[in-house]
Scaffold this active site. Structure first.
Site, mmCIF file in Angstrom:
data_model
loop_
_atom_site.group_PDB
_atom_site.id
_atom_site.type_symbol
_atom_site.label_atom_id
_atom_site.label_comp_id
_atom_site.label_asym_id
_atom_site.label_seq_id
_atom_site.Cartn_x
_atom_site.Cartn_y
_atom_site.Cartn_z
ATOM 1 N N PRO B 2 23.875 -0.030 10.526
ATOM 2 C CA PRO B 2 24.113 -1.475 10.694
ATOM 3 C C PRO B 2 25.596 -1.806 10.514
ATOM 4 O O PRO B 2 26.260 -1.271 9.623
ATOM 5 C CB PRO B 2 23.270 -2.095 9.573
ATOM 6 C CG PRO B 2 22.184 -1.106 9.308
ATOM 7 C CD PRO B 2 22.842 0.229 9.483
ATOM 8 N N LEU B 3 26.069 -2.680 11.384
ATOM 9 C CA LEU B 3 27.441 -3.199 11.305
ATOM 10 C C LEU B 3 27.343 -4.662 10.921
ATOM 11 O O LEU B 3 26.797 -5.463 11.675
ATOM 12 C CB LEU B 3 28.135 -3.123 12.660
ATOM 13 C CG LEU B 3 28.240 -1.789 13.368
ATOM 14 C CD1 LEU B 3 28.953 -1.975 14.706
ATOM 15 C CD2 LEU B 3 29.026 -0.813 12.514
#
Lengths: 65, 65, 65, 65, 65, 65
Positions: B2-3
């Site tokens: 996840p960013l």
């Protein structure tokens, strides 16, 4: 709840930015049927050396636009 | 992987930002089943004059929130 | 008014996404001193073939993480 | 009309940034069949304290990479 | 060369989206002194379950706005 | 740790996307002095009706580029 982001070069005055967010908010409300309270506008300001078209940044004198 | 991007107003201390990335990373790991090494957090800091709700920027005194 | 964006792979359930936004919102509130009503979280879901580290997309079987 | 955004740490010279936008533009043109005039590249520069992996920002000395 | 991104919920017609980009472009040109050819607008459409305020996604029936 | 995002129209094959991330990663490494493991590339695919220049979306037949 539209979230609008406007990336543009640095150098606009506070007055221009106030007018920008006001008019963009109005444009969004009129066309996609939301109320102003639902519209968020974020301005992101760039340096000319950080933006390029055709592989050329905008701080180069020959560049126009 | 996840960013996570967090846009917020300038003015937080380094300690607050360290706590922020730590707690957000933990929140992501606990809820979507990833390990901390997979989580990237980027903080983007805004000026109040670059953020608007309902067509009004946050550097105007009458504005609350 | 923090705006949080979480990009991650598709495939999480609605329950996981609800938990994610809830916990991320809590993490932001606790660390940078805002109220929940000020926190917006947007989830953006990616296909594995649209995400790469070291030049390799995540739909390749040899890839781990 | 690909829009490319590169977020990276501050500190690169103008020459490095010019080379970056030039080579990224070339890479995009060669692989997805567009002409250079169609490619926009935006560079966004971050402070090390605003970027974290595994919950740790990059301004901490023990951090490597 | 302003780059405008509008994130909003899915469900608008093509006509609404055409009107949106037209009016937003006009709003930007009038306020920050650029020509229409310099303005790029990108629309990103979200599912209601991927957008939250105060930790609650918009697919929950009790949610208003 | 450069994070690269490429927004482009839908319709490229997996092979084109693999080549894209590979070549963009190489371009970044060669010009700003990082290793491939530090480079993340995200592809975001757009519909033509969600992208406009000069107030016109790209699904209109008269549009070229």
């Amino acid at each position: 709840m539209p979230l609008v982001t406007v990336k543009m070069f640095k150098g606009r005055s506070k007055e221009q930015k106030k007018a920008l967010v006001q008019e963009v908010t109005r444009a969004v409300c009129e066309t996609v049927n939301v109320t102003p309270e639902d519209v968020i506008v974020v301005i992101e300001e760039m340096e000319k050396e950080n933006y390029a078209i055709a592989g050329k940044t905008f701080d180069e004198p020959q560049q126009e636009r």
